[in-house]
Design a protein around this motif. Structure first.
Motif, PDB file in Angstrom:
ATOM      1  N   VAL A 144       3.787  -2.342  -3.054  1.00  0.00           N
ATOM      2  CA  VAL A 144       2.356  -2.648  -3.066  1.00  0.00           C
ATOM      3  C   VAL A 144       1.610  -1.707  -2.126  1.00  0.00           C
ATOM      4  O   VAL A 144       1.950  -1.580  -0.958  1.00  0.00           O
ATOM      5  CB  VAL A 144       2.106  -4.104  -2.649  1.00  0.00           C
ATOM      6  N   GLY A 145       0.582  -1.061  -2.658  1.00  0.00           N
ATOM      7  CA  GLY A 145      -0.262  -0.235  -1.813  1.00  0.00           C
ATOM      8  C   GLY A 145       0.310   1.147  -1.544  1.00  0.00           C
ATOM      9  O   GLY A 145       1.446   1.470  -1.894  1.00  0.00           O
ATOM     10  N   ASN A 146      -0.526   1.971  -0.916  1.00  0.00           N
ATOM     11  CA  ASN A 146      -0.161   3.335  -0.534  1.00  0.00           C
ATOM     12  C   ASN A 146      -0.569   3.570   0.914  1.00  0.00           C
ATOM     13  O   ASN A 146      -1.431   2.860   1.445  1.00  0.00           O
ATOM     14  CB  ASN A 146      -0.886   4.344  -1.435  1.00  0.00           C
ATOM     15  N   PRO A 147       0.035   4.556   1.580  1.00  0.00           N
ATOM     16  CA  PRO A 147      -0.402   4.860   2.944  1.00  0.00           C
ATOM     17  C   PRO A 147      -1.883   5.204   2.985  1.00  0.00           C
ATOM     18  O   PRO A 147      -2.400   5.869   2.075  1.00  0.00           O
ATOM     19  CB  PRO A 147       0.466   6.070   3.320  1.00  0.00           C
ATOM     20  N   ILE A 148      -2.555   4.753   4.027  1.00  0.00           N
ATOM     21  CA  ILE A 148      -3.988   5.030   4.125  1.00  0.00           C
ATOM     22  C   ILE A 148      -4.244   6.525   4.234  1.00  0.00           C
ATOM     23  O   ILE A 148      -5.329   7.004   3.889  1.00  0.00           O
ATOM     24  CB  ILE A 148      -4.606   4.267   5.323  1.00  0.00           C
ATOM     25  N   SER A 149      -3.249   7.288   4.655  1.00  0.00           N
ATOM     26  CA  SER A 149      -3.396   8.737   4.762  1.00  0.00           C
ATOM     27  C   SER A 149      -3.577   9.392   3.401  1.00  0.00           C
ATOM     28  O   SER A 149      -3.989  10.548   3.312  1.00  0.00           O
ATOM     29  CB  SER A 149      -2.170   9.340   5.464  1.00  0.00           C
ATOM     30  N   GLU A 150      -3.277   8.670   2.299  1.00  0.00           N
ATOM     31  CA  GLU A 150      -3.441   9.208   0.951  1.00  0.00           C
ATOM     32  C   GLU A 150      -4.798   8.839   0.350  1.00  0.00           C
ATOM     33  O   GLU A 150      -5.085   9.202  -0.793  1.00  0.00           O
ATOM     34  CB  GLU A 150      -2.313   8.709   0.043  1.00  0.00           C
ATOM     35  N   CYS A 151      -5.615   8.122   1.096  1.00  0.00           N
ATOM     36  CA  CYS A 151      -6.933   7.713   0.585  1.00  0.00           C
ATOM     37  C   CYS A 151      -7.923   8.875   0.636  1.00  0.00           C
ATOM     38  O   CYS A 151      -7.704   9.882   1.321  1.00  0.00           O
ATOM     39  CB  CYS A 151      -7.481   6.553   1.408  1.00  0.00           C
ATOM     40  N   GLY A 152      -9.038   8.695  -0.066  1.00  0.00           N
ATOM     41  CA  GLY A 152     -10.112   9.675  -0.029  1.00  0.00           C
ATOM     42  C   GLY A 152     -11.274   9.172   0.806  1.00  0.00           C
ATOM     43  O   GLY A 152     -11.436   7.960   1.015  1.00  0.00           O
ATOM     44  N   GLU A 153     -12.068  10.080   1.292  1.00  0.00           N
ATOM     45  CA  GLU A 153     -13.243   9.701   2.083  1.00  0.00           C
ATOM     46  C   GLU A 153     -14.186   8.845   1.231  1.00  0.00           C
ATOM     47  O   GLU A 153     -14.436   9.138   0.072  1.00  0.00           O
ATOM     48  CB  GLU A 153     -13.963  10.950   2.578  1.00  0.00           C
ATOM     49  N   GLY A 154     -14.666   7.754   1.813  1.00  0.00           N
ATOM     50  CA  GLY A 154     -15.567   6.849   1.119  1.00  0.00           C
ATOM     51  C   GLY A 154     -14.860   5.705   0.411  1.00  0.00           C
ATOM     52  O   GLY A 154     -15.529   4.782  -0.074  1.00  0.00           O
ATOM     53  N   ASP A 155     -13.527   5.745   0.350  1.00  0.00           N
ATOM     54  CA  ASP A 155     -12.794   4.655  -0.293  1.00  0.00           C
ATOM     55  C   ASP A 155     -12.949   3.351   0.490  1.00  0.00           C
ATOM     56  O   ASP A 155     -12.991   3.356   1.731  1.00  0.00           O
ATOM     57  CB  ASP A 155     -11.298   4.976  -0.382  1.00  0.00           C
ATOM     58  N   THR A 156     -13.042   2.253  -0.220  1.00  0.00           N
ATOM     59  CA  THR A 156     -12.973   0.923   0.372  1.00  0.00           C
ATOM     60  C   THR A 156     -11.641   0.312  -0.036  1.00  0.00           C
ATOM     61  O   THR A 156     -11.327   0.245  -1.227  1.00  0.00           O
ATOM     62  CB  THR A 156     -14.123   0.032  -0.110  1.00  0.00           C
ATOM     63  N   VAL A 157     -10.854  -0.100   0.943  1.00  0.00           N
ATOM     64  CA  VAL A 157      -9.493  -0.566   0.675  1.00  0.00           C
ATOM     65  C   VAL A 157      -9.202  -1.831   1.471  1.00  0.00           C
ATOM     66  O   VAL A 157      -9.926  -2.179   2.411  1.00  0.00           O
ATOM     67  CB  VAL A 157      -8.453   0.526   1.041  1.00  0.00           C
ATOM     68  N   ILE A 158      -8.135  -2.512   1.082  1.00  0.00           N
ATOM     69  CA  ILE A 158      -7.660  -3.704   1.791  1.00  0.00           C
ATOM     70  C   ILE A 158      -6.334  -3.384   2.449  1.00  0.00           C
ATOM     71  O   ILE A 158      -5.430  -2.828   1.814  1.00  0.00           O
ATOM     72  CB  ILE A 158      -7.452  -4.889   0.815  1.00  0.00           C
ATOM     73  N   VAL A 159      -6.193  -3.709   3.718  1.00  0.00           N
ATOM     74  CA  VAL A 159      -4.916  -3.504   4.414  1.00  0.00           C
ATOM     75  C   VAL A 159      -3.879  -4.486   3.863  1.00  0.00           C
ATOM     76  O   VAL A 159      -4.114  -5.688   3.815  1.00  0.00           O
ATOM     77  CB  VAL A 159      -5.064  -3.715   5.934  1.00  0.00           C
TER      78      VAL A 159
END
Length: 225
Positions: A144-159
């Motif tokens: 479940v989920g991916n490392p936050i380091s793989e996100c893009g700027e402006g993404d809204t995510v849940i820990v």
């Protein structure tokens, strides 16, 4: 089967290092995970192989046998239930429970485990968001989920999950509201891996070096449900 605490630690480490059913774990990876020397690992792997708990190929690494996986999952279940119990009923901070659970996980009875699980209403995750194996020791869903380091700027995510090994990092994240279930806005992802984020409802930003960010798993709101 009577196994030493150290043997169980090795089986747990191998399980957590495996990235797929057929992918083998190298001696060097186990040595780094357990902070021991490679010759020490080799000696223990020989003992585990003799007990049919691992499948070992020279120069290629090891995988757990079905019996070895069952032992590893039982230890992991104990560990994560203990972490949940310590935080919910004994007022431990989430940064304190990993080492306590490490000491206790080998020594609780199945009756005690069942009572702890019942007292917690059969939780599915521990305080850090890691999935707890079921009572019948089915492997939990760890994808479940991916490392936050793989996100893009402006993404809204849940820990979804935070690695529990470093108490100082956990305290730092808690101070900035970065805990499982919290919604984050990713403000910046630098080329060298630094992530800047802000928890919903907070004014302050938090900077996450790459080696910290890769241990924080997040999901898009729709995926987190």
């Amino acid at each position: 089967m009577m196994l030493s605490d150290v043997m169980e630690d090795y089986l747990k480490a191998i399980y957590q290092l495996q990235r797929g059913d057929d992918e083998r774990v190298k001696t060097s990876e186990i040595a780094e995970e357990l902070d021991v020397t490679s010759p020490t690992v080799t000696s223990m792997l020989e003992k585990l192989e003799d007990r049919s708990l691992i499948d070992r190929e020279k120069y290629r690494g090891v995988t757990l046998t079905e019996e070895g996986e069952t032992v590893a999952l039982e230890v992991i279940r104990h560990h994560r239930l203990l972490e949940a119990y310590l935080t919910e009923h004994l007022d431990y901070d989430w940064s304190e429970v990993h080492e306590e659970a490490d000491r206790l996980e080998h020594h609780i009875s199945e009756n005690f485990e069942a009572r702890v699980a019942a007292a917690l209403d059969e939780p599915e995750v521990d305080p850090h968001g890691a999935p707890i194996p079921s009572p019948d020791l089915e492997p939990p869903n760890t994808g479940v989920g991916n490392p936050i380091s793989e996100c893009g700027e402006g993404d809204t995510v849940i820990v979804k999950e935070v690695a529990d090994h470093d108490p100082e990092i956990l305290s730092y994240l808690a101070d900035h509201g970065l805990e499982p279930g919290v919604e984050l806005e990713v403000l910046e992802v630098a080329p060298f891996g630094m992530v800047t984020a802000r928890a919903r409802g907070r004014d302050t930003q938090v900077s996450l070096p790459e080696d910290v960010a890769r241990h924080i798993r997040v999901a898009l709101p729709a995926e987190a449900e």
